[in-house]
Design a protein around this motif. Structure first.
Motif, PDB file in Angstrom:
ATOM      1  N   GLU A 281       0.814  -1.216   0.000  1.00 46.88           N
ATOM      2  CA  GLU A 281       0.000   0.000   0.000  1.00 46.88           C
ATOM      3  C   GLU A 281       0.852   1.272   0.000  1.00 46.88           C
ATOM      4  OE1 GLU A 281       0.360  -1.429   4.310  1.00 46.88           O
ATOM      5  OE2 GLU A 281       0.045  -2.282   2.299  1.00 46.88           O
ATOM      6  N   LEU A 282       2.186   1.120   0.233  1.00 48.38           N
ATOM      7  CA  LEU A 282       3.074   2.280   0.224  1.00 48.38           C
ATOM      8  C   LEU A 282       3.896   2.366  -1.062  1.00 48.38           C
ATOM      9  CD1 LEU A 282       4.350   2.222   3.932  1.00 48.38           C
ATOM     10  CD2 LEU A 282       2.496   3.604   2.935  1.00 48.38           C
ATOM     11  N   ASP A 283       3.619   1.477  -2.018  1.00 49.22           N
ATOM     12  CA  ASP A 283       4.329   1.495  -3.296  1.00 49.22           C
ATOM     13  C   ASP A 283       4.035   2.808  -4.029  1.00 49.22           C
ATOM     14  OD1 ASP A 283       5.629   0.940  -5.606  1.00 49.22           O
ATOM     15  OD2 ASP A 283       4.337  -0.709  -6.248  1.00 49.22           O
ATOM     16  N   GLY A 284       5.120   3.496  -4.425  1.00 43.40           N
ATOM     17  CA  GLY A 284       4.961   4.754  -5.126  1.00 43.40           C
ATOM     18  C   GLY A 284       4.885   5.970  -4.214  1.00 43.40           C
ATOM     19  N   LYS A 285       4.913   5.767  -2.915  1.00 48.10           N
ATOM     20  CA  LYS A 285       4.866   6.875  -1.974  1.00 48.10           C
ATOM     21  C   LYS A 285       6.277   7.433  -1.742  1.00 48.10           C
ATOM     22  CE  LYS A 285       0.443   6.302  -1.233  1.00 48.10           C
ATOM     23  NZ  LYS A 285      -0.562   7.295  -1.670  1.00 48.10           N
ATOM     24  N   SER A 286       6.333   8.639  -1.211  1.00 42.52           N
ATOM     25  CA  SER A 286       7.629   9.271  -0.954  1.00 42.52           C
ATOM     26  C   SER A 286       8.289   8.663   0.283  1.00 42.52           C
ATOM     27  CB  SER A 286       7.448  10.776  -0.744  1.00 42.52           C
ATOM     28  OG  SER A 286       6.750  11.025   0.471  1.00 42.52           O
ATOM     29  N   PHE A 287       9.594   8.842   0.360  1.00 39.54           N
ATOM     30  CA  PHE A 287      10.341   8.341   1.502  1.00 39.54           C
ATOM     31  C   PHE A 287       9.844   8.975   2.799  1.00 39.54           C
ATOM     32  CE2 PHE A 287      13.942   8.588   4.481  1.00 39.54           C
ATOM     33  CZ  PHE A 287      14.231   7.237   4.612  1.00 39.54           C
ATOM     34  N   LEU A 288       9.503  10.255   2.756  1.00 39.72           N
ATOM     35  CA  LEU A 288       8.987  10.938   3.942  1.00 39.72           C
ATOM     36  C   LEU A 288       7.668  10.329   4.399  1.00 39.72           C
ATOM     37  CD1 LEU A 288       9.152  13.241   5.994  1.00 39.72           C
ATOM     38  CD2 LEU A 288       7.986  14.717   4.313  1.00 39.72           C
ATOM     39  N   HIS A 289       6.782  10.052   3.451  1.00 41.79           N
ATOM     40  CA  HIS A 289       5.482   9.466   3.790  1.00 41.79           C
ATOM     41  C   HIS A 289       5.665   8.071   4.397  1.00 41.79           C
ATOM     42  CE1 HIS A 289       1.168   8.684   3.454  1.00 41.79           C
ATOM     43  NE2 HIS A 289       1.514   7.478   3.013  1.00 41.79           N
ATOM     44  N   LEU A 302      15.965   4.497   8.139  1.00 42.71           N
ATOM     45  CA  LEU A 302      17.215   5.177   7.807  1.00 42.71           C
ATOM     46  C   LEU A 302      17.440   5.292   6.305  1.00 42.71           C
ATOM     47  CD1 LEU A 302      19.536   3.397  10.399  1.00 42.71           C
ATOM     48  CD2 LEU A 302      18.267   5.528  10.687  1.00 42.71           C
ATOM     49  N   GLY A 303      16.864   4.373   5.548  1.00 46.76           N
ATOM     50  CA  GLY A 303      17.074   4.357   4.107  1.00 46.76           C
ATOM     51  C   GLY A 303      16.452   3.116   3.516  1.00 46.76           C
ATOM     52  N   TYR A 304      16.951   2.722   2.353  1.00 50.03           N
ATOM     53  CA  TYR A 304      16.396   1.530   1.708  1.00 50.03           C
ATOM     54  C   TYR A 304      17.463   0.880   0.828  1.00 50.03           C
ATOM     55  CZ  TYR A 304      15.903   4.512  -2.449  1.00 50.03           C
ATOM     56  OH  TYR A 304      16.156   5.348  -3.507  1.00 50.03           O
ATOM     57  N   ALA A 316      13.817  13.395   0.929  1.00 46.64           N
ATOM     58  CA  ALA A 316      12.499  13.120   1.513  1.00 46.64           C
ATOM     59  C   ALA A 316      11.435  12.863   0.449  1.00 46.64           C
ATOM     60  CB  ALA A 316      12.082  14.281   2.412  1.00 46.64           C
ATOM     61  N   ASN A 317      11.585  13.465  -0.736  1.00 49.52           N
ATOM     62  CA  ASN A 317      10.580  13.303  -1.789  1.00 49.52           C
ATOM     63  C   ASN A 317      10.869  12.131  -2.714  1.00 49.52           C
ATOM     64  OD1 ASN A 317       9.093  15.598  -0.942  1.00 49.52           O
ATOM     65  ND2 ASN A 317      10.577  16.949  -1.978  1.00 49.52           N
ATOM     66  N   LEU A 321       9.728   2.106  -4.459  1.00 48.23           N
ATOM     67  CA  LEU A 321       9.088   1.121  -5.331  1.00 48.23           C
ATOM     68  C   LEU A 321       8.827  -0.178  -4.593  1.00 48.23           C
ATOM     69  CD1 LEU A 321      11.225   1.757  -8.554  1.00 48.23           C
ATOM     70  CD2 LEU A 321       9.061   2.850  -7.874  1.00 48.23           C
ATOM     71  N   GLY A 322       8.012  -1.026  -5.171  1.00 48.88           N
ATOM     72  CA  GLY A 322       7.527  -2.229  -4.506  1.00 48.88           C
ATOM     73  C   GLY A 322       8.585  -3.204  -4.040  1.00 48.88           C
ATOM     74  N   ASN A 323       9.716  -3.309  -4.751  1.00 51.05           N
ATOM     75  CA  ASN A 323      10.749  -4.270  -4.378  1.00 51.05           C
ATOM     76  C   ASN A 323      11.796  -3.708  -3.416  1.00 51.05           C
ATOM     77  OD1 ASN A 323       9.675  -6.346  -5.973  1.00 51.05           O
ATOM     78  ND2 ASN A 323      10.717  -5.583  -7.819  1.00 51.05           N
ATOM     79  N   ASP A 324      11.622  -2.470  -2.987  1.00 51.18           N
ATOM     80  CA  ASP A 324      12.599  -1.852  -2.089  1.00 51.18           C
ATOM     81  C   ASP A 324      12.548  -2.510  -0.703  1.00 51.18           C
ATOM     82  OD1 ASP A 324      13.353  -0.160  -4.088  1.00 51.18           O
ATOM     83  OD2 ASP A 324      12.143   1.536  -3.390  1.00 51.18           O
ATOM     84  N   ILE A 325      13.708  -2.630  -0.090  1.00 49.07           N
ATOM     85  CA  ILE A 325      13.830  -3.135   1.280  1.00 49.07           C
ATOM     86  C   ILE A 325      14.169  -1.953   2.177  1.00 49.07           C
ATOM     87  CG2 ILE A 325      15.023  -4.727   2.829  1.00 49.07           C
ATOM     88  CD1 ILE A 325      13.408  -6.117   0.693  1.00 49.07           C
ATOM     89  N   LEU A 326      13.354  -1.711   3.174  1.00 49.41           N
ATOM     90  CA  LEU A 326      13.552  -0.583   4.065  1.00 49.41           C
ATOM     91  C   LEU A 326      14.538  -0.952   5.173  1.00 49.41           C
ATOM     92  CD1 LEU A 326       9.810   0.489   4.433  1.00 49.41           C
ATOM     93  CD2 LEU A 326      11.515   1.378   2.848  1.00 49.41           C
TER      94      LEU A 326
END
Length: 332
Positions: A281-289, A302-304, A316-317, A321-326
């Motif tokens: 549900e957070l796919d495509g959202k900004s890092f800040l969000h 801290l990053g991804y 922050a902006n 993407l969907g495959n990112d690991i936080l």
């Protein structure tokens, strides 16, 4: 059940247990005999057994006393045999307790528990690690394997010590490797880097051969040995030299108001790193969000990681993407 089988079971018992059984049988024999010879003075067999134990232990309550010559002869025989046997039992039990404690401190006893941590190598890093692990996981037992340490008391460090070479199957079996939760191998700093890494890799191979699923965290000093450690079966490689070099660089170049070393130590001891798959549900959202959403769940992002590349403290902006690991930290 045959007499031979009973004798086989009896002689395989620990010495203290054999002596205890012998004491009970002997006291039962004398208690029964005194009951038969003086039934008026010892109305029941249990009264006779009670008298036998009290007399054999030289307590002498005096509540039961043989009156006939035959009864007193039985009492003399009991004192000569039973008293010495009870004293020998108590002495043997004390000696067995002392020997068990000595064997435990010398690392000769196997570990019988499960879901435990196994630390390999005794050094200052391991000492600190035992303190941190005991504080954060008080219910988890720790087994320490080391081939140089000769003695370690539980009062000093709350671990089960096993003396030996961690690359040998017999030593790993004593540590109950098949039922352990994880293994950490630290480098031997009294050896050259190549020798230390070779021992770490050999230990990793032996551990993986005894437990195919257990996580293995291995410290490797030489960069060229990292691939070999991974091939041997290590799950995670701790590159301590690279870490210390980076830390030294920060200490040389940081602002005077910062304390990089202390900051990292506090971070590692009070927080835990976590890798989280980006929620759909957070796919495509900004890092800040995304960061704000995870912060409400107790995660500080801290990053991804994207395509095995790390992005620490991105804009922050920046769109995730969907495959990112936080990469996040959270309390233990």
């Amino acid at each position: 059940m045959s007499i031979r089988f009973i004798k086989y079971i009896y002689f395989r018992l620990p010495t203290a247990v054999k002596l205890l059984i012998t004491v009970f049988l002997l006291m039962t024999f004398f208690g029964t005999v005194i009951h038969l010879f003086e039934p008026s003075q010892f109305p029941t067999i249990f009264d006779g057994i009670w008298w036998a134990f009290v007399t054999g232990a030289t307590v002498g309550y005096g509540d039961y006393i043989p009156l006939t010559p035959a009864g007193r002869i039985i009492a003399i025989l009991l004192i000569l045999t039973g008293g010495g046997l009870i004293a020998f039992y108590i002495t043997s039990l004390s000696s067995a307790t002392v020997k068990h404690e000595q064997d435990l401190e010398s690392g000769r006893l196997p570990f019988k528990g499960s879901n435990h941590f196994i630390f390999i190598g005794w050094n200052e890093r391991t000492k600190q690690l035992i303190h941190i692990a005991s504080k954060n996981y008080p219910a988890t037992r720790i087994v320490l394997i080391d081939r140089t340490l000769r003695q370690l008391t539980f009062q000093e460090y709350p671990v089960h010590f096993i003396h030996g070479d961690a690359s040998e199957d017999a030593i790993l079996e004593k540590a109950n490797i098949k039922y352990a939760a994880c293994v950490l191998i630290t480098s031997e700093l009294n050896k050259s880097e190549r020798q230390a890494d070779n021992y770490t890799i050999l230990s990793t191979i032996a551990i993986r051969g005894n437990n195919n699923q257990i996580p293995i965290v291995a410290e490797i000093l030489s960069k060229i040995q990292i691939e070999n450690a991974l091939r041997a079966g290590a799950t995670t490689i701790i590159r301590s030299n690279e870490f210390m070099s980076g830390l030294f660089f920060h200490e040389l170049s940081h602002a005077k108001t910062a304390t990089p070393f202390e900051d990292i130590i506090q971070l590692l001891t009070q927080q835990q790193f976590a890798h989280l798959q980006l929620p759909s549900e957070l796919d495509g959202k900004s890092f800040l969000h995304v960061s704000n959403q995870l912060l409400q769940q107790g995660y500080l992002t801290l990053g991804y990681i994207r395509d095995e590349k790390y992005y620490i403290h991105p804009n922050a902006n920046h769109t995730l993407l969907g495959n990112d690991i936080l990469i996040s930290i959270t309390c233990w």
